[in-house]
Design a protein around this motif. Structure first.
Motif, PDB file in Angstrom:
ATOM      1  N   ASN A   3      40.833  33.724  41.791  1.00  0.00           N
ATOM      2  CA  ASN A   3      40.432  33.346  40.431  1.00  0.00           C
ATOM      3  C   ASN A   3      41.316  34.025  39.397  1.00  0.00           C
ATOM      4  OD1 ASN A   3      38.299  31.451  40.588  1.00  0.00           O
ATOM      5  ND2 ASN A   3      36.889  33.066  41.212  1.00  0.00           N
ATOM      6  N   THR A   4      41.624  35.292  39.623  1.00  0.00           N
ATOM      7  CA  THR A   4      42.482  36.026  38.697  1.00  0.00           C
ATOM      8  C   THR A   4      43.889  35.447  38.695  1.00  0.00           C
ATOM      9  OG1 THR A   4      41.188  38.035  39.003  1.00  0.00           O
ATOM     10  CG2 THR A   4      43.417  38.299  38.124  1.00  0.00           C
ATOM     11  N   TYR A  51      43.834  32.031  36.902  1.00  0.00           N
ATOM     12  CA  TYR A  51      43.646  32.190  35.461  1.00  0.00           C
ATOM     13  C   TYR A  51      44.920  32.704  34.789  1.00  0.00           C
ATOM     14  CZ  TYR A  51      42.116  34.142  31.037  1.00  0.00           C
ATOM     15  OH  TYR A  51      42.016  34.460  29.714  1.00  0.00           O
ATOM     16  N   GLU A  52      45.487  33.785  35.335  1.00  0.00           N
ATOM     17  CA  GLU A  52      46.667  34.395  34.716  1.00  0.00           C
ATOM     18  C   GLU A  52      47.895  33.487  34.824  1.00  0.00           C
ATOM     19  OE1 GLU A  52      46.688  36.917  32.774  1.00  0.00           O
ATOM     20  OE2 GLU A  52      44.686  37.658  33.189  1.00  0.00           O
ATOM     21  N   ASP A 110      37.780  36.502  44.175  1.00  0.00           N
ATOM     22  CA  ASP A 110      38.068  37.201  42.917  1.00  0.00           C
ATOM     23  C   ASP A 110      39.568  37.263  42.660  1.00  0.00           C
ATOM     24  OD1 ASP A 110      35.388  37.612  42.385  1.00  0.00           O
ATOM     25  OD2 ASP A 110      35.390  39.695  43.077  1.00  0.00           O
ATOM     26  N   PHE A 111      40.328  37.593  43.701  1.00  0.00           N
ATOM     27  CA  PHE A 111      41.777  37.674  43.581  1.00  0.00           C
ATOM     28  C   PHE A 111      42.358  36.313  43.194  1.00  0.00           C
ATOM     29  CE2 PHE A 111      45.928  37.090  45.648  1.00  0.00           C
ATOM     30  CZ  PHE A 111      46.653  38.046  44.964  1.00  0.00           C
ATOM     31  N   ARG A 147      47.443  30.804  32.233  1.00  0.00           N
ATOM     32  CA  ARG A 147      47.618  31.405  30.913  1.00  0.00           C
ATOM     33  C   ARG A 147      49.094  31.595  30.570  1.00  0.00           C
ATOM     34  NH1 ARG A 147      45.549  37.051  28.575  1.00  0.00           N
ATOM     35  NH2 ARG A 147      47.370  37.721  29.711  1.00  0.00           N
ATOM     36  N   ARG A 173      47.741  45.527  46.973  1.00  0.00           N
ATOM     37  CA  ARG A 173      47.542  45.882  45.568  1.00  0.00           C
ATOM     38  C   ARG A 173      48.361  47.100  45.155  1.00  0.00           C
ATOM     39  NH1 ARG A 173      41.705  46.515  42.691  1.00  0.00           N
ATOM     40  NH2 ARG A 173      42.505  46.815  40.586  1.00  0.00           N
TER      41      ARG A 173
END
Length: 76
Positions: free
Chosen positions: A31-32, A35-36, A28-29, A39, A59
């Motif tokens: 993928n984020t 993606y970011e 999950d980390f 972007r 975090r």
């Protein structure tokens, strides 16, 4: 698609188990981050390197100057 899966597998092995103990958390980390970074027009490896240096993947890290989070970005 295969390239993304290979990248996720390779990078997952590099994340410290202390801060991301579960496989799902790491994926999950990552993928984020991927993606970011895309972007924003940045290389995901650069973003991961910055996160490693600034917070070591914690975090809720807070710097001595008060910068919070993974990348230690000041809120203003």
């Amino acid at each position: 698609m295969a390239e993304k899966i290979d990248w996720l597998s390779a990078m997952s092995e590099r994340l410290p188990r202390r801060w991301k103990p579960e496989y799902e958390q790491r994926i999950d980390f990552l993928n984020t981050v991927r993606y970011e970074a895309q972007r924003a027009g940045l290389d995901p490896h650069l973003v991961l390197g910055l996160v490693e240096v600034e917070s070591y993947f914690r975090r809720y890290a807070v710097s001595s100057a008060g910068a919070p989070g993974y990348m230690q970005v000041m809120p203003f």
